[in-house]
Design a protein around this motif. Sequence first.
Motif, PDB file in Angstrom:
ATOM      1  N   ALA A  59     -15.002  32.115 -16.856  1.00  0.00           N
ATOM      2  CA  ALA A  59     -15.155  33.073 -17.500  1.00  0.00           C
ATOM      3  C   ALA A  59     -13.986  33.370 -18.386  1.00  0.00           C
ATOM      4  CB  ALA A  59     -14.532  34.103 -16.346  1.00  0.00           C
ATOM      5  N   LEU A  60     -13.127  32.874 -18.393  1.00  0.00           N
ATOM      6  CA  LEU A  60     -11.990  33.081 -19.572  1.00  0.00           C
ATOM      7  C   LEU A  60     -12.235  33.565 -20.444  1.00  0.00           C
ATOM      8  CD1 LEU A  60      -8.808  34.820 -19.119  1.00  0.00           C
ATOM      9  CD2 LEU A  60      -8.233  32.286 -19.738  1.00  0.00           C
ATOM     10  N   GLY A  61     -13.128  31.731 -20.886  1.00  0.00           N
ATOM     11  CA  GLY A  61     -13.366  31.108 -21.716  1.00  0.00           C
ATOM     12  C   GLY A  61     -14.623  31.818 -22.238  1.00  0.00           C
ATOM     13  N   MET A  62     -15.424  32.480 -21.930  1.00  0.00           N
ATOM     14  CA  MET A  62     -16.524  32.899 -22.123  1.00  0.00           C
ATOM     15  C   MET A  62     -15.727  35.187 -22.465  1.00  0.00           C
ATOM     16  SD  MET A  62     -19.396  32.827 -18.822  1.00  0.00           S
ATOM     17  CE  MET A  62     -20.041  31.423 -18.872  1.00  0.00           C
ATOM     18  N   ALA A  63     -15.238  34.746 -22.224  1.00  0.00           N
ATOM     19  CA  ALA A  63     -14.331  35.939 -22.595  1.00  0.00           C
ATOM     20  C   ALA A  63     -13.535  36.499 -23.491  1.00  0.00           C
ATOM     21  CB  ALA A  63     -13.450  36.425 -21.378  1.00  0.00           C
ATOM     22  N   LEU A  64     -13.130  35.143 -23.735  1.00  0.00           N
ATOM     23  CA  LEU A  64     -12.078  34.456 -25.240  1.00  0.00           C
ATOM     24  C   LEU A  64     -13.101  34.615 -26.193  1.00  0.00           C
ATOM     25  CD1 LEU A  64      -9.446  33.756 -26.325  1.00  0.00           C
ATOM     26  CD2 LEU A  64      -9.644  31.367 -24.840  1.00  0.00           C
ATOM     27  N   GLY A  65     -14.031  33.721 -26.027  1.00  0.00           N
ATOM     28  CA  GLY A  65     -15.045  33.664 -27.170  1.00  0.00           C
ATOM     29  C   GLY A  65     -15.609  34.411 -27.733  1.00  0.00           C
ATOM     30  N   ASN A  66     -16.590  35.753 -27.150  1.00  0.00           N
ATOM     31  CA  ASN A  66     -16.869  36.815 -27.281  1.00  0.00           C
ATOM     32  C   ASN A  66     -16.653  37.904 -27.411  1.00  0.00           C
ATOM     33  OD1 ASN A  66     -17.475  37.507 -24.291  1.00  0.00           O
ATOM     34  ND2 ASN A  66     -19.190  36.547 -24.389  1.00  0.00           N
ATOM     35  N   ARG A  67     -15.035  38.391 -27.385  1.00  0.00           N
ATOM     36  CA  ARG A  67     -14.218  39.063 -26.464  1.00  0.00           C
ATOM     37  C   ARG A  67     -15.277  40.309 -26.091  1.00  0.00           C
ATOM     38  NH1 ARG A  67     -11.127  39.934 -32.334  1.00  0.00           N
ATOM     39  NH2 ARG A  67      -9.459  40.356 -31.260  1.00  0.00           N
ATOM     40  N   LYS A  68     -15.756  39.992 -25.077  1.00  0.00           N
ATOM     41  CA  LYS A  68     -16.641  41.044 -24.222  1.00  0.00           C
ATOM     42  C   LYS A  68     -15.874  40.833 -22.944  1.00  0.00           C
ATOM     43  CE  LYS A  68     -20.921  42.387 -25.077  1.00  0.00           C
ATOM     44  NZ  LYS A  68     -22.180  42.888 -25.209  1.00  0.00           N
ATOM     45  N   PRO A  69     -16.060  41.839 -21.414  1.00  0.00           N
ATOM     46  CA  PRO A  69     -15.478  41.488 -19.746  1.00  0.00           C
ATOM     47  C   PRO A  69     -16.544  40.648 -19.952  1.00  0.00           C
ATOM     48  CG  PRO A  69     -15.270  43.760 -21.167  1.00  0.00           C
ATOM     49  CD  PRO A  69     -16.627  43.686 -22.234  1.00  0.00           C
ATOM     50  N   VAL A  70     -16.199  39.603 -18.588  1.00  0.00           N
ATOM     51  CA  VAL A  70     -17.351  39.106 -18.302  1.00  0.00           C
ATOM     52  C   VAL A  70     -16.545  39.051 -17.048  1.00  0.00           C
ATOM     53  CG1 VAL A  70     -16.999  36.665 -17.287  1.00  0.00           C
ATOM     54  CG2 VAL A  70     -17.261  37.472 -19.550  1.00  0.00           C
ATOM     55  N   ALA A  71     -17.295  39.126 -15.868  1.00  0.00           N
ATOM     56  CA  ALA A  71     -17.002  40.015 -14.566  1.00  0.00           C
ATOM     57  C   ALA A  71     -16.632  38.376 -13.437  1.00  0.00           C
ATOM     58  CB  ALA A  71     -17.723  40.427 -13.948  1.00  0.00           C
ATOM     59  N   VAL A  72     -15.906  38.251 -12.808  1.00  0.00           N
ATOM     60  CA  VAL A  72     -15.954  36.874 -11.693  1.00  0.00           C
ATOM     61  C   VAL A  72     -16.650  37.968 -10.518  1.00  0.00           C
ATOM     62  CG1 VAL A  72     -14.574  35.030 -11.194  1.00  0.00           C
ATOM     63  CG2 VAL A  72     -14.082  36.422 -13.729  1.00  0.00           C
ATOM     64  N   ILE A  73     -17.477  37.484  -9.215  1.00  0.00           N
ATOM     65  CA  ILE A  73     -17.395  37.502  -7.998  1.00  0.00           C
ATOM     66  C   ILE A  73     -16.766  35.958  -7.403  1.00  0.00           C
ATOM     67  CG2 ILE A  73     -19.292  38.019  -6.489  1.00  0.00           C
ATOM     68  CD1 ILE A  73     -20.507  39.724  -8.746  1.00  0.00           C
ATOM     69  N   ALA A 457     -12.933  25.389 -21.706  1.00  0.00           N
ATOM     70  CA  ALA A 457     -13.603  25.311 -23.225  1.00  0.00           C
ATOM     71  C   ALA A 457     -14.616  25.009 -22.435  1.00  0.00           C
ATOM     72  CB  ALA A 457     -13.182  23.386 -23.022  1.00  0.00           C
ATOM     73  N   ALA A 458     -15.969  25.284 -20.857  1.00  0.00           N
ATOM     74  CA  ALA A 458     -17.067  25.152 -21.146  1.00  0.00           C
ATOM     75  C   ALA A 458     -17.035  26.633 -21.243  1.00  0.00           C
ATOM     76  CB  ALA A 458     -17.865  24.705 -19.127  1.00  0.00           C
ATOM     77  N   GLY A 459     -16.708  27.540 -20.589  1.00  0.00           N
ATOM     78  CA  GLY A 459     -17.055  28.769 -21.115  1.00  0.00           C
ATOM     79  C   GLY A 459     -17.097  28.870 -22.484  1.00  0.00           C
ATOM     80  N   LEU A 460     -16.244  29.131 -23.848  1.00  0.00           N
ATOM     81  CA  LEU A 460     -15.735  28.711 -25.065  1.00  0.00           C
ATOM     82  C   LEU A 460     -17.818  28.398 -25.538  1.00  0.00           C
ATOM     83  CD1 LEU A 460     -12.596  27.808 -26.044  1.00  0.00           C
ATOM     84  CD2 LEU A 460     -14.281  30.328 -26.704  1.00  0.00           C
ATOM     85  N   SER A 461     -18.065  27.448 -24.645  1.00  0.00           N
ATOM     86  CA  SER A 461     -19.528  26.820 -25.484  1.00  0.00           C
ATOM     87  C   SER A 461     -19.977  27.403 -25.444  1.00  0.00           C
ATOM     88  CB  SER A 461     -19.753  25.456 -24.745  1.00  0.00           C
ATOM     89  OG  SER A 461     -20.056  25.639 -23.713  1.00  0.00           O
ATOM     90  N   LEU A 488     -19.043  20.238 -17.026  1.00  0.00           N
ATOM     91  CA  LEU A 488     -20.138  19.310 -18.452  1.00  0.00           C
ATOM     92  C   LEU A 488     -21.635  19.320 -18.014  1.00  0.00           C
ATOM     93  CD1 LEU A 488     -17.362  17.424 -19.410  1.00  0.00           C
ATOM     94  CD2 LEU A 488     -17.830  19.432 -19.874  1.00  0.00           C
ATOM     95  N   LYS A 489     -21.928  19.509 -17.302  1.00  0.00           N
ATOM     96  CA  LYS A 489     -23.026  19.149 -16.775  1.00  0.00           C
ATOM     97  C   LYS A 489     -23.887  20.127 -17.270  1.00  0.00           C
ATOM     98  CE  LYS A 489     -23.041  17.848 -12.087  1.00  0.00           C
ATOM     99  NZ  LYS A 489     -23.862  17.426 -10.685  1.00  0.00           N
ATOM    100  N   LYS A 490     -23.977  21.411 -17.713  1.00  0.00           N
ATOM    101  CA  LYS A 490     -24.619  22.387 -18.049  1.00  0.00           C
ATOM    102  C   LYS A 490     -23.988  22.504 -19.944  1.00  0.00           C
ATOM    103  CE  LYS A 490     -26.195  23.800 -13.905  1.00  0.00           C
ATOM    104  NZ  LYS A 490     -26.480  25.450 -12.603  1.00  0.00           N
ATOM    105  N   TYR A 491     -22.865  22.629 -20.322  1.00  0.00           N
ATOM    106  CA  TYR A 491     -21.860  23.695 -21.190  1.00  0.00           C
ATOM    107  C   TYR A 491     -22.214  22.470 -22.176  1.00  0.00           C
ATOM    108  CZ  TYR A 491     -21.914  26.565 -17.283  1.00  0.00           C
ATOM    109  OH  TYR A 491     -21.659  27.855 -16.920  1.00  0.00           O
ATOM    110  N   ARG A 492     -21.818  22.862 -23.492  1.00  0.00           N
ATOM    111  CA  ARG A 492     -22.232  21.564 -24.698  1.00  0.00           C
ATOM    112  C   ARG A 492     -20.357  21.411 -24.685  1.00  0.00           C
ATOM    113  NH1 ARG A 492     -26.306  22.236 -29.493  1.00  0.00           N
ATOM    114  NH2 ARG A 492     -25.122  20.345 -29.720  1.00  0.00           N
ATOM    115  N   VAL A 493     -19.658  20.810 -24.439  1.00  0.00           N
ATOM    116  CA  VAL A 493     -18.288  20.194 -24.140  1.00  0.00           C
ATOM    117  C   VAL A 493     -18.304  19.095 -24.905  1.00  0.00           C
ATOM    118  CG1 VAL A 493     -16.290  20.307 -23.313  1.00  0.00           C
ATOM    119  CG2 VAL A 493     -17.673  22.128 -23.210  1.00  0.00           C
TER     120      VAL A 493
END
Length: 597
Positions: A59-73, A457-461, A488-493
């Motif tokens: 989630a941190l990688g996703m939020a870092l890349g797109n600068r929008k909040p990501v929720a973790v449950i 890195a997966a989140g950033l991808s 890495l099965k699903k994320y382009r890293v």
Amino acid sequence: MPDSILTAFCILSLLSDCDVQDICIAPGSRNAPFALLRERFPTLRWHVHFDERDLGFLALGMALGNRKPVAVITTSGTAAGNLLPAVMESRNSHIPLILITADRPWELLETGSNQTCEQDRLYGSYARFMHVPVLSDATLTAAARRKILTALSEAAFSGIPLHLNVELREPLYGDIRRPEEDEDPFTALKGFPADGEIPGFRKRSDFPDIFPGAPFAAKLREFFSGDGKTLVAAGAIHPDDAEILADFLGCSGCPVLADIQSNLRGRQSVLPPFDILTVRSPGLTERLREFPRMAVIGGRFISKKILAFIRDFPGEVIFITAYGDGINATSRPGLTVRITPRALTQMFPEFSSGHSPDYSPVSTPAYPDQNIAAAAKEIAEEMAEEMAEKTLPENLSEEARLTEISATAILSRINTPLLVGNSLPARLADCLLFPQNSMRIFSLRGVSGIDGLIAAAAGLSRTSPDSGITAVIGDMSALYGLTGIALLKKYRVRLIIFNNNGGNIFMKFPINSPAVRNDLFVNPQNTDFSRAAAMFGIPWRRVTRIRELREILKTPVGSDHSGDKPAGEIIEIPFPQGEGLDLLQKLIAPKTETGKQ
């Protein structure tokens, strides 16, 4: 209809209203009501991972890349505790996360109930906190929505993650809608749209513009008057902000000392890496001390030398940040001005050039003092020539063995975003990366941990779906993040592991006993990652030659990804223990009187 599902629906609908797009969730029972509602929210993107520690970093990688909040449950118990490392990084780096931890209802606390512990304020000062009770009717739900909206707004404005600890009472499973019900049971919970209730939260992916008061604005106008008398030191800056600042700094006449995290390397007015500058041109370094002013933008630097330079700088220093917390790690006096990069450039319309940045690493800088410009160009050309003779692939045999120096230099030419790992890879990158284009460079230096980097890195991808990303980390970081390899099965890293057999960064410290240094600090594991890759079915290659690495980097990330084939890949480069530090120290060593190192 179970109250637990109504509670989960309230929170998910609120997140959807606020334009949160990504949900990272780990399998669990107490958080099952959220998972059961997935089909109700088709606009939300759901990401699943079994390890909560890496889930937080995903989630941190996703939020870092797109600068929008990501929720973790997460479910209850240690699952919630495993988010702490990512929460710490989120808080210190101002990366927006919304942490939703499912909890037992209050009557089960301190009763010995299974998987139950005190979860309120679990993350302490690292997150804003709100307790959410079981929501059993529309009135209570409406009140909860208003309070959560306020908490979301405050968290977005401050850049601090938000923790919602949510009571969920059994039953946790069941049909979303009972067959005998005539109308949708969720109807009563609708009608509380978030539009307009959080100004800027829905439509802005970056931090809202902040302008300083009149005294601070006057100080900024003094520093950026265009007289060429202000030196800039640029620390960690998000690539989006660097695009905003690049032309402004080039036109304002300010020479720039740029950390690799600044995303300003290779642009106009940017000097060579500071660690190289100090040893290759001490005269130029002393000339920089004569500037009457220095503006520090972004406060996180990899180089200790540049921090010492800021600390001892004889002129006036100001620190510029988009957030209210301190970015001054030097303990020297200096005014802190809170202003966003966009607001800073809007204060100086005269510096809006509109031209494309020049990415040549040896171009003549555009500031008035041509003595500095000439010296900077000379040192950059000298370093480029020396690195070409000793380390760069076009000047070495294609079959030459890779070193940490040459491998890092080759990464200057990749065509994907780059996540730079911590410890030794970060220091190599800060000294040796000379981007040849507008490469987007990311790091997680808020706490500078070596865990979670593969998952991040997966989140950033996800923010670079067309190209994927490249990540370079050390072998100890890879060991810390083994479960992240499954992503890495699903994320382009393209994960590049510099395997120098242990924590080689500790070899630079004055530890007199070789046995103590080796056993208690370097701690070599004598491993390779082929079997870890095989365990998760991820393509793996060991690379030892310049030709091999160049050929790999020419191909798209996950170029073989189709059908059931993994999206990511692992490239492992073995190095002799201690060689990288030794070569780096020789490269940046001062010249002797005879011109030799």
